[in-house]
Design an enzyme around this catalytic site. Structure first.
Site, mmCIF file in Angstrom:
data_model
loop_
_atom_site.group_PDB
_atom_site.id
_atom_site.type_symbol
_atom_site.label_atom_id
_atom_site.label_comp_id
_atom_site.label_asym_id
_atom_site.label_seq_id
_atom_site.Cartn_x
_atom_site.Cartn_y
_atom_site.Cartn_z
ATOM 1 N N GLU A 156 0.814 -1.220 0.000
ATOM 2 C CA GLU A 156 0.000 0.000 0.000
ATOM 3 C C GLU A 156 0.847 1.270 0.000
ATOM 4 O O GLU A 156 0.339 2.355 -0.232
ATOM 5 C CB GLU A 156 -0.983 -0.002 1.176
ATOM 6 C CG GLU A 156 -0.356 0.085 2.562
ATOM 7 C CD GLU A 156 -0.006 -1.273 3.171
ATOM 8 O OE1 GLU A 156 0.189 -2.254 2.414
ATOM 9 O OE2 GLU A 156 0.083 -1.343 4.410
ATOM 10 N N HIS A 185 5.519 -9.161 -5.466
ATOM 11 C CA HIS A 185 4.070 -9.398 -5.582
ATOM 12 C C HIS A 185 3.574 -8.427 -6.636
ATOM 13 O O HIS A 185 4.043 -7.289 -6.706
ATOM 14 C CB HIS A 185 3.402 -9.170 -4.216
ATOM 15 C CG HIS A 185 1.904 -9.291 -4.226
ATOM 16 N ND1 HIS A 185 1.234 -10.277 -4.920
ATOM 17 C CD2 HIS A 185 0.946 -8.546 -3.614
ATOM 18 C CE1 HIS A 185 -0.066 -10.129 -4.722
ATOM 19 N NE2 HIS A 185 -0.266 -9.086 -3.936
HETATM 20 P P1 NAD Z 1 7.136 -5.584 5.637
HETATM 21 O O1 NAD Z 1 5.958 -4.834 6.157
HETATM 22 O O2 NAD Z 1 7.639 -6.756 6.385
HETATM 23 O O3 NAD Z 1 8.380 -4.608 5.463
HETATM 24 C C1 NAD Z 1 8.308 -3.401 4.814
HETATM 25 C C2 NAD Z 1 9.557 -2.597 5.110
HETATM 26 O O4 NAD Z 1 9.518 -1.444 4.298
HETATM 27 C C3 NAD Z 1 9.667 -2.057 6.524
HETATM 28 O O5 NAD Z 1 10.270 -2.952 7.396
HETATM 29 C C4 NAD Z 1 10.530 -0.819 6.325
HETATM 30 O O6 NAD Z 1 11.892 -1.216 6.371
HETATM 31 C C5 NAD Z 1 10.259 -0.420 4.907
HETATM 32 N N1 NAD Z 1 9.501 0.828 4.729
HETATM 33 C C6 NAD Z 1 8.264 1.138 5.181
HETATM 34 N N2 NAD Z 1 7.905 2.356 4.748
HETATM 35 C C7 NAD Z 1 8.926 2.815 3.988
HETATM 36 C C8 NAD Z 1 9.161 4.018 3.251
HETATM 37 N N3 NAD Z 1 8.239 4.983 3.209
HETATM 38 N N4 NAD Z 1 10.339 4.155 2.592
HETATM 39 C C9 NAD Z 1 11.254 3.164 2.629
HETATM 40 N N5 NAD Z 1 11.090 2.005 3.303
HETATM 41 C C10 NAD Z 1 9.952 1.841 3.969
HETATM 42 O O7 NAD Z 1 6.771 -5.979 4.107
HETATM 43 P P2 NAD Z 1 6.864 -7.430 3.430
HETATM 44 O O8 NAD Z 1 5.849 -8.335 4.035
HETATM 45 O O9 NAD Z 1 8.292 -7.859 3.374
HETATM 46 O O10 NAD Z 1 6.330 -7.105 1.955
HETATM 47 C C11 NAD Z 1 7.153 -6.527 0.956
HETATM 48 C C12 NAD Z 1 6.678 -7.051 -0.398
HETATM 49 O O11 NAD Z 1 6.901 -8.454 -0.462
HETATM 50 C C13 NAD Z 1 5.198 -6.837 -0.677
HETATM 51 O O12 NAD Z 1 5.047 -6.571 -2.042
HETATM 52 C C14 NAD Z 1 4.583 -8.184 -0.342
HETATM 53 O O13 NAD Z 1 3.384 -8.447 -1.015
HETATM 54 C C15 NAD Z 1 5.696 -9.101 -0.831
HETATM 55 N N6 NAD Z 1 5.690 -10.466 -0.263
HETATM 56 C C16 NAD Z 1 5.663 -10.630 1.091
HETATM 57 C C17 NAD Z 1 5.707 -11.908 1.618
HETATM 58 C C18 NAD Z 1 5.727 -12.144 3.122
HETATM 59 O O14 NAD Z 1 5.688 -13.292 3.515
HETATM 60 N N7 NAD Z 1 5.836 -11.134 3.985
HETATM 61 C C19 NAD Z 1 5.774 -13.038 0.763
HETATM 62 C C20 NAD Z 1 5.858 -12.829 -0.618
HETATM 63 C C21 NAD Z 1 5.808 -11.534 -1.105
HETATM 64 MG MG MG Z 2 0.250 -12.692 -0.461
#
Ligand code: NAD
Ligand code: MG
Ligand code: MG
Length: 331
Positions: free
Chosen positions: A85, A109
């Protein structure tokens, strides 16, 4: 329709090892991608907000850390791993101006590309390298010498070798060790959202809550309801994961197997399947995505209300009490 699966022998590691990679975000996926790539001999920098709590953590892990726009400027491959988001805003404000022709924009994703919240210029590659597991498992399996399987997708091939780049990146995070599955942004996005809503998150949690509530409302002790409808789930899922439903059925009693065939279709019935079709339709036409984005823009009001309600549910308070009694599930 059979999918194409690629392994280490199908991939050229030198492509990603010759690139400058920026990992934007250091959360679940971000830390795993950055550390795995670094251990695979790739030139990695992490892009973060200057006030980010992750900044020190990433530096302590031995990574180069810099503001998002600097990381995007230095790199020729930018992997977007901030929450879905926030990606459109981070892209607009800190990445778009630093993408040069021939650069690669990567995702884990397809949400923002598939639903059009991010529209990259035509002269950059747009790829996806999506591990099919949480980031902490992506990191742990890599350090143990194995890897979580990845989906690799190409939405836009500006340089003519976007596929080779995607496969090479997947190799760098360990995916080639267990298999890289070729897919598309459309399929990954729609299947991922449907699966988490109807089955692995939404479906399973609601099924366990409904079973738990049925027993508690009928006067049974919540602790026993927790064991029967929640605690045992993991052991049975582990058996299915390892060797199939037939193996779980072999391991449970004939009474339980008979009950499975007898009661399962009564609980997940035509009405449930109709609800699943509607959920899939709302994923496909983008109305789920827009509803989610609208709630994010409204300060996550609905999400936070639901989270609060779940945290106060008897299944959670009972579970906390029970888990504290058992040494084998203590952290
Ligand atoms: P997360 O919420 O774990 O981590 C996001 C990170 O983004 C934060 O820890 C922070 O370091 C950083 N962040 C937040 N705001 C920011 C900003 N304004 N500027 C710079 N950095 C900022 O997210 P996630 O779950 O790792 O998801 C990341 C992507 O990976 C998404 O597209 C998600 O759909 C995809 N994904 C996640 C998983 C999962 O298991 N978590 C699996 C497959 C794909
Ligand atoms: Mg998912
Ligand atoms: Mg039982």
């Amino acid at each position: 329709m059979a999918v194409e699966i690629m392994y280490e022998s199908d991939v050229n590691p030198e492509i990603i090892q010759g690139m400058k990679v920026a990992i934007i975000g250091y959360g679940s996926q971000g830390h795993a991608h950055a550390l795995n790539l670094k251990d695979s001999g790739v030139d990695v920098r992490v892009g973060l907000r200057e006030d980010s709590k992750s900044w020190a953590k990433a530096e302590e892990a031995g990574l180069k850390v810099m503001p998002v726009s600097d990381a995007a400027e230095e790199a020729n491959l930018v992997m977007m791993l901030v929450p879905d988001e926030l990606q459109a805003r981070v892209y607009e404000e800190q990445i778009a101006a630093h993408l040069k022709p021939g650069d690669t924009l990567a995702f884990a994703h397809g949400f923002n590309i598939h639903f059009g919240y991010i529209k990259p210029p035509a002269d950059v590659n747009v790829i996806m390298c999506a591990p099919k597991g949480p980031g902490h498992i992506v990191r742990r399996q890599y350090t143990e010498g194995s890897g979580v399987p990845d989906l690799a997708c190409v939405e836009q091939d500006a340089t003519g070798n976007a596929w080779d780049i995607a496969l090479s990146y997947c190799w760098g995070i360990g995916g080639a060790r267990s298999g890289i599955i070729k897919s598309t942004f459309k399929d990954e996005t729609e299947e991922d959202l449907f699966g988490e809503q109807a089955v692995i998150c939404g479906g399973v949690v609601e099924l366990m809550k409904a079973g738990f509530e049925t027993l508690v409302d009928a006067g049974y002790p919540p602790e026993l309801a927790y064991f029967e409808c929640y605690h045992e789930m993991k052991m049975l899922v582990d058996l299915m994961y390892e060797s199939g439903i037939h193996f779980m059925n072999y391991s449970i009693s004939n009474t339980a197997e008979y009950g499975e065939y007898y009661a399962g279709p009564k609980v997940i019935n035509e009405q449930s399947r109709e609800a699943m079709k509607q959920i899939l339709a709302r994923v496909q036409d983008g109305s789920f995505a827009q509803e989610f984005v609208d709630d994010c823009n409204n300060g996550h009001k609905w999400l936070l209300e639901q989270r609060e309600a779940l945290n106060n549910h008897l299944i959670e308070t009972t579970g906390e009490k029970i888990r504290s009694m058992f040494s084998w599930i203590k952290k």
